[in-house]
Design an enzyme around this catalytic site. Structure first.
Site, PDB file in Angstrom:
ATOM      1  CG  ASN A 150      -8.479   1.981  -0.005  1.00 41.92           C
ATOM      2  OD1 ASN A 150      -8.278   2.871  -0.659  1.00 41.92           O
ATOM      3  ND2 ASN A 150      -8.408   0.719  -0.131  1.00 41.92           N
ATOM      4  CD1 TRP A 203     -18.929  13.111 -17.873  1.00 41.16           C
ATOM      5  CD2 TRP A 203     -19.324  11.529 -16.431  1.00 41.16           C
ATOM      6  NE1 TRP A 203     -17.867  12.207 -17.711  1.00 41.16           N
ATOM      7  CE2 TRP A 203     -18.085  11.242 -16.861  1.00 41.16           C
ATOM      8  CE3 TRP A 203     -19.790  10.660 -15.596  1.00 41.16           C
ATOM      9  CZ2 TRP A 203     -17.183  10.267 -16.675  1.00 41.16           C
ATOM     10  CZ3 TRP A 203     -18.878   9.687 -15.041  1.00 41.16           C
ATOM     11  CH2 TRP A 203     -17.533   9.645 -15.553  1.00 41.16           C
ATOM     12  CD1 TRP A 234     -10.954  11.050  -6.514  1.00 45.49           C
ATOM     13  CD2 TRP A 234     -12.973  10.001  -7.159  1.00 45.49           C
ATOM     14  NE1 TRP A 234     -11.948  11.186  -5.403  1.00 45.49           N
ATOM     15  CE2 TRP A 234     -12.964  10.659  -5.833  1.00 45.49           C
ATOM     16  CE3 TRP A 234     -14.111   9.531  -8.008  1.00 45.49           C
ATOM     17  CZ2 TRP A 234     -14.332  10.617  -5.305  1.00 45.49           C
ATOM     18  CZ3 TRP A 234     -15.395   9.419  -7.286  1.00 45.49           C
ATOM     19  CH2 TRP A 234     -15.593   9.992  -5.900  1.00 45.49           C
ATOM     20  CD1 TRP A 260     -13.295  10.303 -13.993  1.00 40.29           C
ATOM     21  CD2 TRP A 260     -11.892  11.760 -12.607  1.00 40.29           C
ATOM     22  NE1 TRP A 260     -12.305  10.782 -14.680  1.00 40.29           N
ATOM     23  CE2 TRP A 260     -11.136  11.437 -13.902  1.00 40.29           C
ATOM     24  CE3 TRP A 260     -11.077  12.159 -11.664  1.00 40.29           C
ATOM     25  CZ2 TRP A 260     -10.238  11.932 -14.501  1.00 40.29           C
ATOM     26  CZ3 TRP A 260      -9.915  12.820 -12.125  1.00 40.29           C
ATOM     27  CH2 TRP A 260      -9.425  12.686 -13.217  1.00 40.29           C
ATOM     28  CD1 TRP A 295      -1.313  -0.501  -4.069  1.00 34.68           C
ATOM     29  CD2 TRP A 295      -1.931   0.837  -5.540  1.00 34.68           C
ATOM     30  NE1 TRP A 295      -1.877  -1.261  -4.842  1.00 34.68           N
ATOM     31  CE2 TRP A 295      -2.252  -0.466  -6.102  1.00 34.68           C
ATOM     32  CE3 TRP A 295      -2.144   1.797  -6.672  1.00 34.68           C
ATOM     33  CZ2 TRP A 295      -2.821  -1.010  -7.301  1.00 34.68           C
ATOM     34  CZ3 TRP A 295      -2.645   1.347  -7.924  1.00 34.68           C
ATOM     35  CH2 TRP A 295      -3.017  -0.068  -8.298  1.00 34.68           C
ATOM     36  CD  GLU A 331      -2.885  -1.147   0.041  1.00 36.57           C
ATOM     37  OE1 GLU A 331      -2.872   0.015  -0.602  1.00 36.57           O
ATOM     38  OE2 GLU A 331      -3.109  -2.281  -0.310  1.00 36.57           O
TER      39      GLU A 331
HETATM   40  C1  LIG Z   1     -11.379   7.527  -4.618  1.00 32.71           C
HETATM   41  C2  LIG Z   1     -10.179   7.435  -3.616  1.00 32.71           C
HETATM   42  C3  LIG Z   1      -9.378   8.864  -3.321  1.00 32.71           C
HETATM   43  C4  LIG Z   1      -8.281   8.445  -2.462  1.00 32.71           C
HETATM   44  N1  LIG Z   1      -7.806   9.709  -2.042  1.00 32.71           N
HETATM   45  C5  LIG Z   1      -6.537   9.752  -1.520  1.00 32.71           C
HETATM   46  C6  LIG Z   1      -5.829  10.976  -0.965  1.00 32.71           C
HETATM   47  O1  LIG Z   1      -6.119  12.054  -1.364  1.00 32.71           O
HETATM   48  N2  LIG Z   1      -4.570  10.701  -0.253  1.00 32.71           N
HETATM   49  C7  LIG Z   1      -4.236   9.639   0.286  1.00 32.71           C
HETATM   50  O2  LIG Z   1      -3.198   9.506   0.946  1.00 32.71           O
HETATM   51  N3  LIG Z   1      -4.907   8.328  -0.021  1.00 32.71           N
HETATM   52  C8  LIG Z   1      -5.852   8.566  -0.742  1.00 32.71           C
HETATM   53  N4  LIG Z   1      -6.857   7.376  -1.391  1.00 32.71           N
HETATM   54  C9  LIG Z   1      -5.910   5.944  -1.010  1.00 32.71           C
HETATM   55  C10 LIG Z   1      -6.326   5.343   0.396  1.00 32.71           C
HETATM   56  O3  LIG Z   1      -7.694   5.286   0.465  1.00 32.71           O
HETATM   57  C11 LIG Z   1      -5.705   6.032   1.546  1.00 32.71           C
HETATM   58  O4  LIG Z   1      -4.494   6.301   1.609  1.00 32.71           O
HETATM   59  C12 LIG Z   1      -6.145   5.200   2.988  1.00 32.71           C
HETATM   60  O5  LIG Z   1      -7.555   4.871   2.979  1.00 32.71           O
HETATM   61  C13 LIG Z   1      -5.553   5.933   4.028  1.00 32.71           C
HETATM   62  O6  LIG Z   1      -5.597   5.219   5.205  1.00 32.71           O
HETATM   63  P1  LIG Z   1      -4.534   4.494   6.004  1.00 32.71           P
HETATM   64  O7  LIG Z   1      -3.280   5.600   6.223  1.00 32.71           O
HETATM   65  O8  LIG Z   1      -5.091   3.938   7.214  1.00 32.71           O
HETATM   66  O9  LIG Z   1      -4.194   3.234   4.999  1.00 32.71           O
HETATM   67  P2  LIG Z   1      -3.231   2.148   5.229  1.00 32.71           P
HETATM   68  O10 LIG Z   1      -4.051   1.136   4.645  1.00 32.71           O
HETATM   69  O11 LIG Z   1      -2.751   1.969   6.588  1.00 32.71           O
HETATM   70  O12 LIG Z   1      -1.893   2.123   4.332  1.00 32.71           O
HETATM   71  C14 LIG Z   1      -0.777   2.895   4.653  1.00 32.71           C
HETATM   72  C15 LIG Z   1      -0.416   3.853   3.708  1.00 32.71           C
HETATM   73  O13 LIG Z   1      -0.129   3.571   2.417  1.00 32.71           O
HETATM   74  C16 LIG Z   1      -0.859   4.415   1.546  1.00 32.71           C
HETATM   75  N5  LIG Z   1      -2.004   4.011   0.573  1.00 32.71           N
HETATM   76  C17 LIG Z   1      -3.000   3.074   1.181  1.00 32.71           C
HETATM   77  N6  LIG Z   1      -3.660   2.929   0.198  1.00 32.71           N
HETATM   78  C18 LIG Z   1      -3.321   3.558  -0.929  1.00 32.71           C
HETATM   79  C19 LIG Z   1      -3.846   3.678  -2.135  1.00 32.71           C
HETATM   80  N7  LIG Z   1      -4.963   3.192  -2.766  1.00 32.71           N
HETATM   81  N8  LIG Z   1      -3.359   4.788  -3.078  1.00 32.71           N
HETATM   82  C20 LIG Z   1      -2.175   5.328  -2.731  1.00 32.71           C
HETATM   83  N9  LIG Z   1      -1.689   5.333  -1.483  1.00 32.71           N
HETATM   84  C21 LIG Z   1      -2.071   4.497  -0.546  1.00 32.71           C
HETATM   85  C22 LIG Z   1      -1.121   5.784   2.367  1.00 32.71           C
HETATM   86  O14 LIG Z   1      -0.067   6.581   2.173  1.00 32.71           O
HETATM   87  C23 LIG Z   1      -1.457   5.008   3.623  1.00 32.71           C
HETATM   88  O15 LIG Z   1      -1.109   5.835   4.780  1.00 32.71           O
HETATM   89  C24 LIG Z   1      -7.783   7.123  -2.179  1.00 32.71           C
HETATM   90  C25 LIG Z   1      -8.393   6.205  -2.428  1.00 32.71           C
HETATM   91  C26 LIG Z   1      -9.637   6.181  -3.401  1.00 32.71           C
HETATM   92  C27 LIG Z   1     -10.333   4.858  -3.902  1.00 32.71           C
END
Ligand SMILES: Cc1cc2nc3c(=O)[nH]c(=O)nc-3n(C[C@H](O)[C@H](O)[C@H](O)COP(=O)(O)OP(=O)(O)OC[C@H]3O[C@@H](n4cnc5c(N)ncnc54)[C@H](O)[C@@H]3O)c2cc1C
Length: 480
Positions: free
Chosen positions: A344, A309, A385, A362, A281, A278
């Site tokens: 997420n 849309w 998105w 989106w 990602w 993650e």
């Molecule tokens: C529509 C949409 C919009 C999103 N917008 C953002 C945003 O603006 N900022 C953001 O940081 N994340 C975004 N995410 C990704 C993800 O949802 C969040 O990073 C995550 O929910 C953060 O929670 P956590 O720190 O507990 O994640 P954890 O599951 O603990 O993951 C650890 C770290 O990995 C990174 N990470 C995890 N999942 C993703 C992912 N899918 N994409 C990129 N990095 C990821 C984050 O830095 C996160 O803190 C988005 C996802 C979706 C589907």
């Protein structure tokens, strides 16, 4: 010619920490007295200037960093305006010999930083930028053909095979700050909401700052990592690390996270691998943003430019307010509004609903998230998105349409997440919590719910919307 008494400027940006901060380390190694500055540069950010929830976070993060700098005898100078003017002017006024910063990757920041570097260098001032935000910078990683990665899995394999991060480093021991008094008062930036003060839920949920970031990481390693792979999909529990805003603002670095995970008891487990993927990602999103700078605004796959849309403003408003009649969607949108964060799994569900059930672009969802998320991040938000919409690089295939009822039943099986954020449904039994319109009258009456009064009827019928979406996507499938 510069002499050793000339100061060096450390320009803090999204790296609001003292430990494992390469720019700060380089500045300290110069053995010059340091001037620390943060610039609130809304002008250069344009449409992507920070949204409300991010501003709330920034205020507290700056407060925390300023306190850390003060403890070491310095002052964090705050200035608002174009960094192109402010940084060179500060360097000239103070007779600085060098300016250090960690790189940013937003297109507007890259353009600005290039100009600043040229101005400084032209004036005989050293300008040095380094990597403090990523495990691998976009130009350091490519496919065998020398092209940018557009697919995540090989990108992730490549990181593991050849780009694992070096050990993080601590706070430089020889920090010596110069005496400066100029600068704005943080409160004058009005980053905190006042009329109304909508930040109560943010205050109750988050503690911005470097120390809190490490506290959260430690708690996650102790309580969450061992079960991450399964718990991460359950929004009713704390199954994820909650580090996203801390990472976005650079209160903790990805390599600090990487090494803490790797050196922990479960560091070699599948759960750790899943967690680090993650983090990757996030890296992948930055990679896309750097190589395809239009990514936050334009469909990565141009055929989506032809999509029709048809959603209305009223439907968009119902979505933002958590009033769509689909409990898991509404719970997510209310969690976002109350706490500045959304799980997420639920981000994917609400995003799919906006795009594929309501037929709303989106970009509108991305903008709403930009304003309301404390972790709003240009790269990850755009990637999220476009992934859900199906228009991105390595995106979910367009026919993947999340069913808000079955997703709710699968990932929130007891309905606890819905009960928490949609309290008007709290007394519904498990079998009806994700589809209240299927409950009989007696069940609804016992739970004190009148649909259409206490809680809306679904604003669209998912099965119908799904058919319509598939037909609409079919039309653009072969477009260029
Ligand atoms: C529509 C949409 C919009 C999103 N917008 C953002 C945003 O603006 N900022 C953001 O940081 N994340 C975004 N995410 C990704 C993800 O949802 C969040 O990073 C995550 O929910 C953060 O929670 P956590 O720190 O507990 O994640 P954890 O599951 O603990 O993951 C650890 C770290 O990995 C990174 N990470 C995890 N999942 C993703 C992912 N899918 N994409 C990129 N990095 C990821 C984050 O830095 C996160 O803190 C988005 C996802 C979706 C589907």
């Amino acid at each position: 010619m510069s002499d050793a008494t000339q100061p060096a400027i450390i320009w803090f940006r999204n790296d609001l920490r003292l430990s494992d901060n390469p720019a700060l380390r380089a500045a300290a190694a110069s053995e010059r007295p340091l001037i620390a500055i943060y610039v609130l540069d809304d002008d250069n950010a344009g449409d992507w200037k920070m949204g409300g929830a991010s501003r709330w976070w920034l205020h507290h993060s700056l407060e925390s960093l300023a306190a850390s700098v003060k403890e070491r005898g310095g002052k964090l100078v705050l200035q608002r305006g174009k960094a192109n003017d402010i940084i060179p002017a500060l360097a000239t006024e103070t007779g600085a010999a060098a300016v250090y910063w960690n790189r940013a990757y937003e297109p507007w920041a890259i353009a600005r930083d290039k100009k600043i570097k040229a101005t400084l260098t032209g004036a005989g001032i050293e300008a040095r930028s380094v990597n403090g935000a990523l495990i691998v910078e976009p130009w350091e990683i490519s496919t065998k053909q020398g092209k940018p990665y557009k697919v995540f899995t090989p990108f992730w394999k490549s990181i593991k095979a050849g780009h694992t991060p070096a050990d993080p480093v601590g706070v430089p021991e020889n920090l010596r700050f110069s005496n400066v008094t100029a600068g704005d008062a943080l409160k004058d930036w009005a980053l905190l909401p006042t009329k109304p003060d909508w930040a109560g839920g943010l205050r109750a949920t988050w503690t911005p700052g470097e120390a809190a970031a490490h506290g959260r990481l430690g708690a996650f390693i102790q309580n969450g990592l061992a079960d991450y792979d399964t718990a991460r999909d359950k929004p009713a529990i704390t199954g994820t690390s909650g580090l996203s805003a801390h990472l976005h603002f650079g209160e903790i670095s990805p390599r600090q996270v990487w090494h803490a995970i790797k050196h922990s008891e479960h560091g070699e487990s599948e759960d750790a691998d899943s967690y680090l993927s993650e983090i990757a990602w996030r890296e992948f999103s930055y990679n896309l943003l750097y190589h395809f700078p239009e990514f936050p605004e334009d469909n990565f796959q141009p055929r989506f430019d032809h999509f029709e849309w048809t959603g209305t403003n009223a439907e968009f408003e119902a979505w933002t307010k958590g009033q769509t009649g689909y409990p898991i969607v509404d719970a997510g949108m209310r969690q976002l509004y109350q706490t500045g964060w959304m799980h997420n799994r639920v981000r994917m569900i609400v995003a799919s609903f906006l795009v594929k059930d309501l037929f709303i672009h989106w970009r509108r969802g991305e903008d709403w998230f930009w304003d309301t998320l404390v972790d709003a991040d240009l790269a990850s938000n755009a990637a999220g998105w476009q992934w859900v919409a199906g228009s991105g690089a390595d995106a979910a295939p367009y026919f993947r349409i999340f069913n808000p009822v079955s997703q709710g039943e699968k990932f929130d099986p007891d309905g606890d997440y819905v009960r928490k954020y949609v309290p008007e449904l709290a007394n519904l039994p498990k079998r009806a919590i994700h589809a209240p319109w299927t409950a009989d009258r007696a069940t609804l009456a016992r739970a004190g719910v009148t649909l259409g009064k206490d809680y809306p009827q679904p604003i669209v019928e998912h099965a119908e919307a799904r058919k319509k979406a598939l037909a609409a996507f079919e039309k653009i499938k072969d477009a260029a």
